[in-house]
Design an enzyme around this catalytic site. Structure first.
Site, short mmCIF file in Angstrom:
data_model
loop_
_atom_site.label_atom_id
_atom_site.label_comp_id
_atom_site.label_asym_id
_atom_site.label_seq_id
_atom_site.Cartn_x
_atom_site.Cartn_y
_atom_site.Cartn_z
N LYS A 24 -21.26 -37.54 -25.21
CA LYS A 24 -20.31 -37.30 -26.27
C LYS A 24 -19.11 -36.99 -26.26
O LYS A 24 -18.32 -36.45 -25.06
CB LYS A 24 -20.93 -35.06 -25.90
N GLY B 125 -15.99 -22.04 -28.88
CA GLY B 125 -16.35 -20.76 -28.38
C GLY B 125 -15.83 -19.64 -29.08
O GLY B 125 -16.19 -18.93 -28.51
N ALA C 37 -19.73 -26.54 -32.14
CA ALA C 37 -18.64 -25.59 -32.28
C ALA C 37 -18.58 -24.61 -33.06
O ALA C 37 -18.90 -25.05 -34.06
CB ALA C 37 -17.95 -26.34 -31.51
N GLY C 38 -18.69 -23.40 -32.41
CA GLY C 38 -18.93 -21.93 -33.57
C GLY C 38 -19.76 -21.40 -33.51
O GLY C 38 -19.75 -20.23 -34.11
N ASN D 83 -23.40 -23.88 -27.03
CA ASN D 83 -23.63 -23.38 -25.67
C ASN D 83 -23.45 -21.90 -25.45
O ASN D 83 -23.48 -20.98 -25.04
CB ASN D 83 -22.44 -23.93 -25.15
N THR D 84 -22.32 -21.06 -25.41
CA THR D 84 -21.35 -20.19 -25.57
C THR D 84 -22.46 -19.31 -25.90
O THR D 84 -22.33 -18.09 -25.95
CB THR D 84 -20.12 -19.70 -25.87
#
Length: 263
Positions: A104, A165, A191-192, A213-214
């Site tokens: 990635k 994040g 993301a986001g 992830n977050t």
């Protein structure tokens, strides 16, 4: 009546059952990491090469809880701000993982926004593709940039939903839909994502998958959120395949007037 069959989710020639991809950062320890990822049902797991011990150092090793025999590992170039650093990091990952070519790519513009530097991303992608890597690429939600990365040979396009994040969800759904409609390789929001409804929305827009992830790691109950994300991705995909009802300006009663019983 039979349900519409789905098309395979294929990355670099390999089929996967789960359309949810997850990261390994920000958990309290490796045990929680392994448990949450197992609950998510993900088959592709990404990790930052620069920040992860894969056995090159003494101490806890990510591979103790994320077995390459169970998961497809996706090394990423988080923390890289130039094409040169990103290429070097991917080559290091290939050496550490015995020739593993799926990566990635992310090249960041600054430490404040972590927004992708598309100029450096394009340069890095060109070099990595020429070097035999299968490149999944984090990028802006610009359809023109996405088209250029696909034309170069990237195996998946990964536009951000919002800043890494941030948990703000998909800020420009129209742009994401444009990228989906023009692409012949998988498109994944990366993301986001903040909660399950964000993941479902990405899938309802027609994305092939979601990487996050977050949203799991920083949830009050990471394992429960991992299960929620699994369900959301599956539900969003089903909703996309089913086709939503048209939006109307006026009410349309669920029960027909014809044949009703009058008092």
């Amino acid at each position: 009546m039979t349900l519409q069959n789905d098309t395979p989710f294929t990355i670099a020639g390999r089929n996967f059952s789960s359309r949810l991809l997850v990261g390994t950062g920000k958990y309290k320890d490796f045990d929680e990491t392994g448990a949450a990822i197992a609950e998510s049902g993900a088959e592709i797991v990404t990790f930052a090469v620069r920040r992860t011990n894969l056995g090159q150092e003494a101490g806890p090793n990510l591979l103790d809880v994320i077995s390459p025999s169970r998961y497809t590992l996706l090394p990423n170039t988080a923390g890289c701000y130039t094409a040169k650093d990103a290429v070097r990091t991917c080559r290091l990952a290939r050496e550490l993982l015995d020739g593993h070519n799926l990566v990635k790519l992310e090249v960041l513009g600054d430490e404040t926004t972590l927004y992708p530097n598309v100029v450096e991303t394009l340069k890095a992608a060109e070099t990595l593709l020429a070097d035999g890597f299968d490149v999944m690429v984090y990028t802006s939600d610009d359809p023109i940039v996405a088209r250029a990365l696909e034309a170069m040979g990237c195996c998946a396009i990964m536009p951000l939903g919002s800043l890494i994040g941030s948990g703000h969800g998909i800020q420009n759904p129209h742009n994401v839909r444009l990228i989906v409609e023009q692409s012949s390789v998988p498109v994944l929001v990366d993301a986001g994502i903040g909660t399950a409804s964000d993941a479902a929305m990405a899938m309802e827009l027609g994305c092939d998958g979601v990487l996050l992830n977050t949203a799991i790691a920083h949830a009050r109950e990471p394992l429960r959120m991992a299960r929620a994300m699994k369900s959301a991705v599956e539900a969003g995909r089903d909703a996309f395949l089913a086709g939503r009802m048209p939006r109307r300006q006026t009410a349309d009663p669920s029960s027909p007037f014809a044949g009703r019983i009058n008092g």
